[in-house]
Design a protein around this motif. Structure first.
Motif, mmCIF file in Angstrom:
data_model
loop_
_atom_site.group_PDB
_atom_site.id
_atom_site.type_symbol
_atom_site.label_atom_id
_atom_site.label_comp_id
_atom_site.label_asym_id
_atom_site.label_seq_id
_atom_site.Cartn_x
_atom_site.Cartn_y
_atom_site.Cartn_z
ATOM 1 N N ASN A 1 32.391 52.166 26.176
ATOM 2 C CA ASN A 1 32.171 53.434 26.081
ATOM 3 C C ASN A 1 31.238 53.891 27.357
ATOM 4 N N VAL A 2 30.523 53.064 27.913
ATOM 5 C CA VAL A 2 29.625 53.708 29.150
ATOM 6 C C VAL A 2 30.294 54.414 30.063
ATOM 7 N N VAL B 1 25.937 48.100 39.309
ATOM 8 C CA VAL B 1 26.885 46.813 39.221
ATOM 9 C C VAL B 1 27.689 46.619 37.931
ATOM 10 N N LEU B 2 26.764 46.762 36.899
ATOM 11 C CA LEU B 2 27.510 46.881 35.533
ATOM 12 C C LEU B 2 28.649 47.837 35.385
ATOM 13 N N LEU B 3 28.080 48.960 35.839
ATOM 14 C CA LEU B 3 29.165 50.300 35.648
ATOM 15 C C LEU B 3 30.350 49.888 36.528
ATOM 16 N N ALA B 4 30.328 49.390 37.649
ATOM 17 C CA ALA B 4 31.334 49.266 38.548
ATOM 18 C C ALA B 4 32.284 48.447 37.788
ATOM 19 N N TRP B 5 31.821 47.199 37.235
ATOM 20 C CA TRP B 5 32.458 46.123 36.747
ATOM 21 C C TRP B 5 33.047 46.553 35.202
ATOM 22 N N VAL B 6 32.517 47.282 34.644
ATOM 23 C CA VAL B 6 33.159 47.631 33.288
ATOM 24 C C VAL B 6 34.085 48.823 33.605
ATOM 25 N N GLY B 7 33.592 49.867 34.394
ATOM 26 C CA GLY B 7 34.433 50.691 34.792
ATOM 27 C C GLY B 7 35.982 50.262 35.408
ATOM 28 N N TYR B 8 36.029 48.930 36.163
ATOM 29 C CA TYR B 8 37.005 48.450 36.731
ATOM 30 C C TYR B 8 37.953 48.076 35.547
ATOM 31 N N SER B 9 37.311 47.257 34.890
ATOM 32 C CA SER B 9 38.108 46.686 33.601
ATOM 33 C C SER B 9 38.612 47.507 32.794
#
Lengths: 427, 167
Positions: free
Chosen positions: A43-44, B101-109
């Motif tokens: 969701n982020v 870094v977290l956003l890049a990873w989750v955003g990519y996934s």
């Protein structure tokens, strides 16, 4: 309980100088993981992306762009020359020219910082050369530049309208009378100073001279009519009006006056994108945090707590005013709107305060906030261009802040000042 | 290539993208108005305009890192003595880096999942293209943050405190 822990987390991160937008994101991620588990993380990015895709907010980069084109295309100095022909005969003429030209710029630009950039380097050296005290020169420039966010169009008003879920156009209309009131208040104050210190008159009034200045500034003067006429006439939306402003200022500056400075324009576009990025990242981050705050109903709880203290409308308005004045000293105006408006809106609605009326109150508070250090974007920029000490200018600025406070008082307790025109045309 | 010249090139690269996006946004909205008044409304006008806004937001935010333009409150850290000031500056940098870094990873996934969805007004275009700005923007943000790290450290180490922050 966790709601307050999340707020505490935001405050700690901001105090150690993590950018405010990033602090909101980190606190939201922590809140989401603790309450809903790691599975909620997708969701982020979705919420951040959604938060940045608001149609009314497109007006913000476009108005920044329009002001940038205006500043780099010879429109500014023609408007200033026209104002000089109009009020050059008055005592303290250059101070009056300063106020009046900002009143004209305010109808094209929605950012006070852009207003300072447009006029400061032309008017301030002229005023100093004619013997006006340096701190007064900087104070009058800095204060009158804030008219840009009170008189439509206005970037803080667009942000407020989106955050509070109200109409951008009605906000613009509500800003007209308070803007004119403040502008004429500034002119009166300058006149009083001019008589007291016997400041010079620039030129005798001549119709011929005014006509020549008017012809030169004619196309520049059509810009506000095109932009505001289009928006208020319902021909275009506020966002489209902003795009119209870009095209009109490109045509006037590039085709009619042929003075467009491409190197400076390039810098100005980049600066516009950077300002948009910084502001909109905060908007997106607050949308992310909003997901969580709505779930724990924090704004509603704050509203209930405040209404249990008092439910008198005038008292609630007084409390909100003091609150925003203090916030405005420590936060950038855009940040204050994005962070605070969603939290206080339930109080405002519960107390029966009109959201448009409240929006003008917020805008005026933050206009004062741009003048009060430590965080005072417009004042600090003016001081750095004028090379004057922030302390001296702040002292000289106190009477001007007084005028703004008077307008704030009128706007707060005489609703017809803001809502009069709105009621006539839109309700 | 030195770090300085890489940073300058990187800044030019992001500036170029931002200029193109700003110009495209203005042109797209104008085109929308013109087409509406000529009686041929563009169905995709609003949706594409908001996508462009999101792109300006995240590319502009990455550029804002290099220009020290993100809104913050540097005043409190500035009041600390030099030792703790450096420590706090490093912690703040690490927090910011960790989030992006977290956003890049989750955003990519999630792009893989979004690839199946299409834009409302342009069914032939996948939502994943529009959303790609999140992981790309996050990576650009991280690179910028690493590039300004020496500046931040140098500012924090100064005996008399940092000259000015980015309020």
């Amino acid at each position: 309980m966790t709601g307050f822990l999340v707020l505490l987390c935001v405050i700690v991160l901001v105090l150690i100088n993590v950018p405010i937008a990033v602090a909101l994101c980190i606190a939201s991620v922590i809140a989401m993981i603790t309450t809903q588990g790691v599975a909620s993380l997708p969701n982020v990015p979705l919420a951040l992306y959604q938060g940045a895709t608001s149609f009314p907010l497109i007006a913000i980069p476009l108005f920044i762009l329009a002001a940038a084109i205006m500043n780099t295309s010879g429109i500014s100095h023609r408007l200033i020359d026209f104002c000089q022909a109009l009020v050059g005969w008055m005592r303290g003429a250059l101070a009056q020219v300063n106020v009046l030209s900002h009143m004209f710029f305010a109808e094209i630009s929605g950012s006070a910082v852009a207003g300072v950039a447009a006029t400061a380097s032309i008017i301030m050296p002229a005023m100093k050369a004619r013997g006006y005290p340096g701190p007064f020169t900087a104070a009058v420039t800095s204060s009158t530049a804030t008219l840009a966010i009170i008189i439509p169009p206005s970037i803080p008003m667009i942000l407020y309208a989106v955050m509070a879920g109200t109409s951008v156009v009605q906000m613009f209309v509500a800003g007209i009378v308070p803007g004119l009131l403040t502008g004429f208040g500034f002119m009166g104050l300058c006149y009083w100073y001019a008589v007291k210190y016997n400041w010079p008159v620039e030129e005798i009034f001549q119709w011929g001279k005014l006509w020549r200045a008017f012809k030169k500034a004619f196309w520049a003067l059509t810009l506000p009519i095109i932009i505001l006429g289009g928006i208020f006439g319902g021909i275009v939306t506020a966002t489209e009006g902003a795009a119209l402003a870009v095209v009109a200022s490109l045509l006037v500056g590039g085709v009619v006056y042929r003075e467009l400075d491409w190197a400076r324009l390039r810098e100005a576009i980049i600066d516009g994108a950077v300002q948009t990025g910084a502001m909109m990242l905060l908007v997106a981050a607050s949308a992310l945090l909003g997901l969580y705050l709505t779930e724990v109903q924090l704004p509603q709880r704050i509203a209930a707590a405040m209404l249990s203290v008092t439910n008198e409308k005038w008292a609630i308005l007084a409390i909100l005013n003091v609150f925003f004045l203090v916030i405005g000293m420590f936060l950038h105006s855009a940040a204050a709107i994005i962070l605070v408006v969603p939290i206080v809106m339930p109080v405002v609605t519960a107390a029966g305060i009109d959201p448009v009326h409240f929006g003008v109150i917020v805008t005026l508070n933050l206009a004062i906030g741009q003048q009060t250090p430590p965080v005072a974007s417009v004042l600090l920029l003016t001081c750095s261009i004028a090379k004057e000490s922030v302390w001296d200018v702040t002292k000289a600025n106190i009477p001007f802040i007084g005028v703004l406070l008077f307008t704030l008082l009128m706007v707060t307790y005489v609703p017809v000042v803001t809502l009069g025109l709105v009621n006539v045309f839109y309700r | 290539m030195t770090l300085q010249s890489f940073r300058r090139g990187y800044e030019r690269f992001l500036e170029g993208i931002c200029i193109v996006l700003m110009a495209a946004l203005a042109a797209e909205v104008v085109a929308g108005v013109v087409f509406r008044y000529s009686g041929h409304s563009l169905v995709w006008y609003d949706e594409v305009a908001t996508i462009l806004l999101a792109w300006v937001t995240f590319y502009g935010a990455a550029l804002a890192v290099l220009k020290h333009a993100h809104m913050g409150v540097p005043e409190v850290v500035r009041m600390l003595p030099p030792g703790p000031r450096v420590a706090v500056a490093i912690v703040a940098q690490l927090c910011t880096l960790a989030f992006f870094v977290l956003l890049a990873w989750v955003g990519y996934s999630i792009l893989e999942i979004l690839a199946a969805d299409q834009l409302v007004s342009l069914p032939e275009v996948s939502v994943a293209y529009a959303n790609s700005v999140i992981p790309i923007g996050a990576v650009l943000f991280v690179v910028g943050q690493l590039l300004v790290f020496p500046d931040v450290l140098r500012e924090a180490r100064r005996e008399d405190g940092p000259a000015r922050g980015h309020a």
